[in-house]
Scaffold this motif. Structure first.
Motif, PDB file in Angstrom:
ATOM      1  N   PHE A   1       0.827  -1.204   0.000  1.00  0.00           N
ATOM      2  CA  PHE A   1       0.000   0.000   0.000  1.00  0.00           C
ATOM      3  C   PHE A   1       0.866   1.260   0.000  1.00  0.00           C
ATOM      4  N   ALA A   2       1.996   1.209   0.678  1.00  0.00           N
ATOM      5  CA  ALA A   2       2.892   2.364   0.679  1.00  0.00           C
ATOM      6  C   ALA A   2       3.521   2.577  -0.689  1.00  0.00           C
ATOM      7  N   VAL A   3       3.983   1.485  -1.309  1.00  0.00           N
ATOM      8  CA  VAL A   3       4.639   1.589  -2.606  1.00  0.00           C
ATOM      9  C   VAL A   3       3.685   2.080  -3.681  1.00  0.00           C
TER      10      VAL A   3
ATOM     11  N   LEU B   1      -5.333 -13.769   4.706  1.00  0.00           N
ATOM     12  CA  LEU B   1      -6.506 -12.945   4.409  1.00  0.00           C
ATOM     13  C   LEU B   1      -6.759 -11.941   5.533  1.00  0.00           C
ATOM     14  N   ILE B   2      -6.618 -12.398   6.772  1.00  0.00           N
ATOM     15  CA  ILE B   2      -6.788 -11.480   7.906  1.00  0.00           C
ATOM     16  C   ILE B   2      -5.640 -10.475   7.953  1.00  0.00           C
ATOM     17  N   GLY B   3      -4.428 -10.985   7.818  1.00  0.00           N
ATOM     18  CA  GLY B   3      -3.265 -10.116   7.912  1.00  0.00           C
ATOM     19  C   GLY B   3      -3.227  -9.049   6.842  1.00  0.00           C
ATOM     20  N   GLY B   4      -3.675  -9.390   5.637  1.00  0.00           N
ATOM     21  CA  GLY B   4      -3.685  -8.406   4.565  1.00  0.00           C
ATOM     22  C   GLY B   4      -4.582  -7.221   4.883  1.00  0.00           C
ATOM     23  N   VAL B   5      -5.751  -7.501   5.429  1.00  0.00           N
ATOM     24  CA  VAL B   5      -6.676  -6.427   5.807  1.00  0.00           C
ATOM     25  C   VAL B   5      -6.086  -5.602   6.945  1.00  0.00           C
ATOM     26  N   VAL B   6      -5.437  -6.269   7.899  1.00  0.00           N
ATOM     27  CA  VAL B   6      -4.829  -5.554   9.031  1.00  0.00           C
ATOM     28  C   VAL B   6      -3.730  -4.605   8.551  1.00  0.00           C
ATOM     29  N   GLY B   7      -2.851  -5.103   7.684  1.00  0.00           N
ATOM     30  CA  GLY B   7      -1.755  -4.268   7.199  1.00  0.00           C
ATOM     31  C   GLY B   7      -2.245  -3.093   6.365  1.00  0.00           C
ATOM     32  N   ALA B   8      -3.240  -3.360   5.505  1.00  0.00           N
ATOM     33  CA  ALA B   8      -3.799  -2.289   4.684  1.00  0.00           C
ATOM     34  C   ALA B   8      -4.502  -1.249   5.554  1.00  0.00           C
ATOM     35  N   ALA B   9      -5.238  -1.719   6.561  1.00  0.00           N
ATOM     36  CA  ALA B   9      -5.931  -0.791   7.466  1.00  0.00           C
ATOM     37  C   ALA B   9      -4.929   0.063   8.238  1.00  0.00           C
TER      38      ALA B   9
ATOM     39  N   GLN C   1      -3.767   2.731   5.731  1.00  0.00           N
ATOM     40  CA  GLN C   1      -4.844   3.660   5.396  1.00  0.00           C
ATOM     41  C   GLN C   1      -5.250   4.538   6.577  1.00  0.00           C
ATOM     42  N   GLY C   2      -5.221   3.960   7.786  1.00  0.00           N
ATOM     43  CA  GLY C   2      -5.699   4.698   8.946  1.00  0.00           C
ATOM     44  C   GLY C   2      -4.648   5.532   9.645  1.00  0.00           C
TER      45      GLY C   2
END
Length: 274
Positions: free
Chosen positions: A166-168, A242-250, A253-254
């Motif tokens: 997400f950063a890249v 699947l869980i970790g991907g949402v956590v890292g993206a959140a 983003q947050g």
């Protein structure tokens, strides 16, 4: 076929091809690492990580212009949650990615099947009961690691992956690499995760990377050692990423994106410099 449908079919083909490329390179280097004695990589583990990472880089360069190269169900889910990717496309992308993993495993098996058979014979192992050569294709817990600990590991490691991705790829991140080099940085990120934590459970961080080859192995003689696998491990490299991907993206983003310079700030800065 409408142009929209044709474009969507192209995206699915691209996602399948992307995971296919990753598995052909990645599982082949896993075979080189685990099946040969002496192994060319036992004392050069970083080489294994680099090959996996460069496999991701090549996949992005080959397919990125068509689908954006998610090449990972965890990435697809995170993009749907935070970057406006269509929820209608999520499951078809997942299916295409798993098929790519399955087909990639077919090619790796075609290349290395004699070596796998020799490895099993020399070590007095069989596929069904001992999982001989299974580590070439899918992941399992390393020494001293339980399935539940591996589940937590996969959440953390995939969160780091998506934080980096997400950063890249953030349009507001002035420190992100340009498009042509972003693929290389993402590949190096994958290699870095493997180099720092790969021995825990072979750093799946991608449900399609694990489940596609695992499904192939189920039909290719590994049977229950692939699915459901010892201690029912098969679900860990699916649910954890699947869980970790949402956590890292959140997390990105947050906590980081709100403080990135916006376009107006960037323009004002450029005008001031002029």
């Amino acid at each position: 076929m409408t142009s929209t449908n044709r474009a969507f079919v192209g995206e699915l083909i691209a996602e399948c091809v992307a995971v296919f490329i990753i598995i052909v390179f990645g599982d082949s280097v896993a075979a080189m690492y685990s099946l040969y004695d002496p192994s060319p990589y036992k004392l050069a583990y970083w080489g294994v990580c680099i090959v996996w990472g460069l496999g991701v880089t090549v996949a992005i360069y080959v397919t990125g212009a068509v689908s954006g190269t998610h090449a990972n169900p965890a990435v697809t889910l995170a993009l749907a949650c935070f970057r406006g990717f269509s929820w209608k496309k999520v499951v078809p992308y997942w299916v295409a990615q798993v098929i790519g993993g399955f087909l990639g495993a077919v090619i790796v098996y075609t290349l290395f099947s004699p070596v796998i058979d020799h490895y099993a014979a020399v070590n007095h192992l069989d596929r069904l009961h001992d999982g001989a050569g299974a580590g070439v294709f899918f992941t399992h817990p390393g020494d001293f690691v339980t399935p539940m600990h591996a589940f937590v590991d996969e959440i953390i490691l995939t969160a780091m992956l998506l934080l980096g991705i997400f950063a890249v790829t953030c349009e507001y991140n002035t420190q992100a690499p340009q498009a042509n080099s972003g693929a290389l940085i993402i590949g190096l990120l994958v290699a870095t995760i493997g180099g720092s934590a790969g021995y825990l459970e072979a750093w799946a961080i991608n449900p399609a990377r694990d489940f596609g080859p695992r499904l192939f192995c189920y039909f290719a003689g590994w049977g229950q050692s692939a699915l459901p696998s010892p201690n029912n491990y098969w679900w860990v490299p699916i649910a954890g990423p699947l869980i970790g991907g949402v956590v890292g993206a959140a997390f990105y983003q947050g906590l980081l994106k709100p403080f990135m310079p916006k376009p107006r700030t960037l323009r004002a800065s450029a005008e001031t410099q002029d």
